[in-house]
Design an enzyme around this catalytic site. Sequence first.
Site, short mmCIF file in Angstrom:
data_model
loop_
_atom_site.label_atom_id
_atom_site.label_comp_id
_atom_site.label_asym_id
_atom_site.label_seq_id
_atom_site.Cartn_x
_atom_site.Cartn_y
_atom_site.Cartn_z
N SER A 165 0.65 -1.26 0.13
CA SER A 165 0.15 -0.10 0.01
C SER A 165 0.97 1.48 0.37
O SER A 165 1.34 1.48 -1.16
CB SER A 165 -0.76 -0.67 0.84
OG SER A 165 -2.47 0.99 1.29
N ASP A 222 -9.16 -6.27 -3.87
CA ASP A 222 -8.88 -4.64 -3.06
C ASP A 222 -9.89 -4.68 -3.75
O ASP A 222 -9.73 -3.76 -4.71
CB ASP A 222 -7.67 -4.47 -3.69
CG ASP A 222 -6.79 -3.38 -2.63
OD1 ASP A 222 -7.59 -2.81 -2.23
OD2 ASP A 222 -5.83 -3.35 -2.59
N HIS A 253 -7.61 -5.64 0.17
CA HIS A 253 -6.60 -4.85 0.40
C HIS A 253 -5.41 -5.52 1.74
O HIS A 253 -4.04 -5.14 2.01
CB HIS A 253 -7.04 -3.47 0.09
CG HIS A 253 -5.64 -2.76 0.85
ND1 HIS A 253 -5.13 -1.90 -0.03
CD2 HIS A 253 -5.25 -1.57 1.96
CE1 HIS A 253 -4.04 -1.74 0.35
NE2 HIS A 253 -4.49 -0.49 1.26
#
Length: 177
Positions: free
Chosen positions: A29, A104, A134
Amino acid sequence: MKMDAEGGLEFLLSREDIDRRRIIVYGRSLGGGVAVHLAASKLYQDKIFALILENTFTSIPEMAHVIFPLTKYLPLFCYRNKFMSVNEIKHVTSPTLFISGMADTLVPPKMTHDLYTLCGSTLKRIECFESGTHNGTWQCYGYYEALNRFLAEVVDSLHPNNPKLSDLPGPSSSAKC
């Protein structure tokens, strides 16, 4: 965060008790933006054994457009931290694994795929996990096997005359895109 990552890598490079030729940089991320910055840096490019990016984005402005569509009207100078991985990834030369959780709902998987396409590494791979979210891609079947396969391939590429680590018995899962 970028300075913290540089400091962390400098610390690892100063240690005598580790193999400094085998440092793997991992970013997920927002951490992916930091990892790309580190791996694209001329100062550190040749010091990174491998780069692993999981569910990461192309840039903060593009993520802002996804989350808050009206931000597409904001000029770039309005963003303090841009993390323009989309521009930096072409300078990455380390072997790179992209991991994409296709479920995600925060970072569009297309962003990870775009980074893969633009990556300057000659050894780059992408692994997709259909049920990967995610924060939960690491829980998908085949995740750790994908990491092992990639790292074995990196080692094999550095030592082509040695017996292949990838030929050793073990689970093989194909979670490719």
